[in-house]
Scaffold this active site. Sequence first.
Site, PDB file in Angstrom:
ATOM      1  N   ASP A  10      27.847  -2.495  -8.354  1.00  0.00           N
ATOM      2  CA  ASP A  10      27.770  -2.428  -6.895  1.00  0.00           C
ATOM      3  C   ASP A  10      27.020  -1.155  -6.533  1.00  0.00           C
ATOM      4  O   ASP A  10      26.814  -0.276  -7.373  1.00  0.00           O
ATOM      5  CB  ASP A  10      29.185  -2.395  -6.301  1.00  0.00           C
ATOM      6  CG  ASP A  10      29.165  -2.302  -4.773  1.00  0.00           C
ATOM      7  OD1 ASP A  10      28.321  -2.959  -4.143  1.00  0.00           O
ATOM      8  OD2 ASP A  10      29.981  -1.548  -4.212  1.00  0.00           O
ATOM      9  N   SER A  11      26.637  -1.042  -5.270  1.00  0.00           N
ATOM     10  CA  SER A  11      26.009   0.177  -4.781  1.00  0.00           C
ATOM     11  C   SER A  11      26.983   1.356  -4.840  1.00  0.00           C
ATOM     12  O   SER A  11      26.557   2.501  -4.816  1.00  0.00           O
ATOM     13  CB  SER A  11      25.545  -0.034  -3.345  1.00  0.00           C
ATOM     14  OG  SER A  11      26.623  -0.498  -2.558  1.00  0.00           O
ATOM     15  N   CYS A  73      27.676  -6.594  -5.381  1.00  0.00           N
ATOM     16  CA  CYS A  73      27.158  -6.134  -4.083  1.00  0.00           C
ATOM     17  C   CYS A  73      26.442  -7.284  -3.371  1.00  0.00           C
ATOM     18  O   CYS A  73      25.540  -7.911  -3.940  1.00  0.00           O
ATOM     19  CB  CYS A  73      26.183  -4.988  -4.354  1.00  0.00           C
ATOM     20  SG  CYS A  73      25.394  -4.332  -2.884  1.00  0.00           S
ATOM     21  N   GLU A 152      34.887   3.349   3.945  1.00  0.00           N
ATOM     22  CA  GLU A 152      34.751   4.467   3.000  1.00  0.00           C
ATOM     23  C   GLU A 152      35.645   5.631   3.411  1.00  0.00           C
ATOM     24  O   GLU A 152      36.127   6.399   2.591  1.00  0.00           O
ATOM     25  CB  GLU A 152      33.297   4.957   2.951  1.00  0.00           C
ATOM     26  CG  GLU A 152      32.345   3.995   2.271  1.00  0.00           C
ATOM     27  CD  GLU A 152      32.306   4.166   0.764  1.00  0.00           C
ATOM     28  OE1 GLU A 152      32.631   5.259   0.280  1.00  0.00           O
ATOM     29  OE2 GLU A 152      31.971   3.187   0.079  1.00  0.00           O
TER      30      GLU A 152
END
Length: 268
Positions: A10-11, A73, A152
């Site tokens: 994933d990023s 992702c 986040e």
Amino acid sequence: VSAAPIGVFDSGLGGLTVLHAIARRLPAESTLYFGDTARVPYGPKSPDVVRRYSLEIMRWMVGQQVKAIVVACNTSTAHALDLLRQESPVPVWGVIEPGAQAVVQVDPFHPIGVIGTAGTIRSGAYQRAIQALLPGAEIVAKACPLFVPLVEEGWFNHPATRLVAEEYLTPVRARNLRALVLGCTHYPLIKPLIQEVMGERVTLIDSAQETARAVAEGLSQSGLAAPPDGTASHRFVVSDDPERFRRVGTGFLGERIERVEVTALGTG
Ligand code: DGL
């Protein structure tokens, strides 16, 4: 039968929701997770840049002897899945096709909703995947770029996140749909809030669960499933800031991450 790990990338942190779903469904499988924390977010970046990053990660993973790769992702799947499939010597699965397959089964008579990053929505990848399965489907697609930083930050049920969700989703709700795909790794973490804003008539499709199902099927079909001998291990590698990954990632994964390695991808 193969005991080699499944590569999941994933990023950044978000793909841990996909890893979690895979580890639950396939407890005998070892995994190698890579989070491109030096270059996150992918959502606002151009398709060419995301393709370049994704290809570098795929090549690195192949060098680490993975038996299959899961592009956890959504943005990377949207821009790079076809390219990765051409270039990879091992099977590659993305998150979009499984989500599309699940959402068309909910209710073919009402519009179908898709939310994701700016790049995912602009690419039209979900729209194409849904149309291919349900030609003529009416699709309501909406980019929700502010959800990623809010998640986040750990603001899963914060008033700011609720306000942003109402702003993005009120016009989506007005289209009278019954099913909405959470087309971004981070959105399952605010699923209860999205459900509240969308109302209980709308079924939310979590692509992490659907992808885990597709990976399980794909592994057994290709004869690559791990022997059930209980020796599964989980390795975590990032391109920057392993400490933050360990801290925030523990929340994403729902269990403690003990050790995080760092590798400099794309700089060598
Ligand atoms: N992993 C990305 C996705 O699923 C979200 C975070 C980012 O923008 O890089 O689309």
